[in-house]
Design a protein around this motif. Structure first.
Motif, short mmCIF file in Angstrom:
data_model
loop_
_atom_site.label_atom_id
_atom_site.label_comp_id
_atom_site.label_asym_id
_atom_site.label_seq_id
_atom_site.Cartn_x
_atom_site.Cartn_y
_atom_site.Cartn_z
N SER A 1 1.03 -1.21 -0.12
CA SER A 1 -0.07 -0.04 -0.10
C SER A 1 0.71 1.19 0.09
N GLN A 2 0.71 2.18 -1.06
CA GLN A 2 1.57 3.28 -1.14
C GLN A 2 0.74 4.33 -1.55
N GLN A 3 0.97 5.50 -1.35
CA GLN A 3 0.46 6.70 -1.94
C GLN A 3 1.18 8.05 -2.15
N CYS B 1 -3.30 12.11 1.13
CA CYS B 1 -4.68 11.56 0.98
C CYS B 1 -5.67 11.77 2.20
N CYS C 1 -4.79 13.32 -4.60
CA CYS C 1 -3.92 12.10 -4.26
C CYS C 1 -3.83 10.90 -5.09
N THR D 1 -3.32 6.57 -5.03
CA THR D 1 -2.95 5.46 -4.10
C THR D 1 -2.90 4.14 -4.76
N ASN E 1 -2.72 -0.20 -4.02
CA ASN E 1 -3.04 -1.15 -3.24
C ASN E 1 -2.83 -2.52 -4.03
N THR F 1 -6.14 5.93 -8.57
CA THR F 1 -6.18 4.66 -7.97
C THR F 1 -5.60 3.60 -8.75
#
Length: 288
Positions: A51-53, A57, A64, A66, A68, A133
């Motif tokens: 999990s990164q962003q 966020c 933002c 994201t 996953n 995303t």
């Protein structure tokens, strides 16, 4: 850049798959990465969550991006060579979709590329506020000790015409880790019956009248003749063929599934295929 790429979590999760079937979308998670010895009927996967962003966020309206990704590795249930073969295919499928032109990448590299591209857009246009995303996930379709069938989804949103999702299936013979093909299950010439049956299902599903061409109806098949896709899954109850968006038609109408239950196509299975699938052939009956 307008923000730093933020690493949230990369956790190794050991998961024991007991019995015949396991749905990877409903995981029982155990923290710490501990491994439990698998019994003779158990199949074990170790699952890594990435999990990164990018950007902030935390605020509801803040721009933002994201990422996953859930990455499974088969660690038990068959021999080492078979595990290596299956895990190689899993890594290739989860690593597809990069923009580097270098072929499949590791999930970590894919995440970095995706978030870096978002940050470049934000740097060029500080008013850019679209949220991005990327989600890569998997589930187990069938796992009965002989056949392992898995689905891999790649779901992305980067603005524009909406969310895109690609669903890819992979089927394995657990004994040796080889990929299962239709020719491994069906008798020679099976397509002479299976393809027409599939066309009937397709025309019924899409409400295309007999005699009307597929091109006239908005579908693109080579030579304007119906063909089954190589993207199929071996389910407990039958055979599922799946076309993703833009493969045979643009837009949501291009996403299509055709399912054959085993009962309707048992006569096309060869003895080895029946044995692999656990299907008991009907006894021969003789007329008095």
């Amino acid at each position: 850049m307008s923000g730093k790429l933020q690493y949230l979590a990369v956790a190794g999760l050991a998961l024991v798959l007991t019995g015949g079937l396991f749905d990877g979308t409903a995981l029982s998670q155990k923290k710490g990465g501990s491994k439990k010895k698998a019994g003779p009927t158990e199949k074990m996967f170790e699952v890594q969550n990435i999990s990164q962003q990018a950007a902030d966020c935390g605020e509801p309206q803040a721009p933002c991006a994201t990422v996953n990704i859930r990455v499974p590795s088969l660690v038990s249930g068959t021999n080492e060579n078979a595990r290596d073969a299956i895990n190689g295919t899993i890594n290739r499928l989860l690593g597809a979709g990069g923009n580097s032109g270098k072929g499949p990448q590791t999930p970590e590299v894919l995440a970095y590329e995706f978030l870096s591209e978002y940050e470049r857009n934000r740097a060029e246009d500080p008013t850019y506020r679209t949220k991005w995303t990327m989600e890569k996930n998997f589930s187990i379709v069938r796992n009965d000790g002989k056949v392992l069938s898995m689905s891999f989804s790649d779901r992305r949103y980067t603005g524009g015409d909406g969310t895109t999702e690609v669903l890819t299936f992979a089927n394995f013979r657990l004994e040796d880790g080889s990929s299962l093909k239709l020719t491994d299950l069906f008798v020679e010439g099976y397509d002479l019956k299976l393809v027409p049956l599939g066309e009937q299902k397709f025309r019924t599903l899409k409400r295309i009248k007999p005699g009307k061409s597929f091109s006239e109806s908005g579908y693109t098949f080579d030579g304007d003749r119906f063909q089954l896709t190589d993207n199929f899954s071996i389910t407990p109850t039958g055979l599922r063929f799946h076309w993703n968006r833009n493969e045979i038609a643009s837009g949501p109408n291009g996403v299509t599934d055709i399912v054959f239950d085993w009962k309707s196509i048992t006569e096309l299975l060869k003895p080895e295929g029946m044995a692999l699938l656990g299907i008991v052939p009907k006894p021969m009956t003789t007329k008095p």
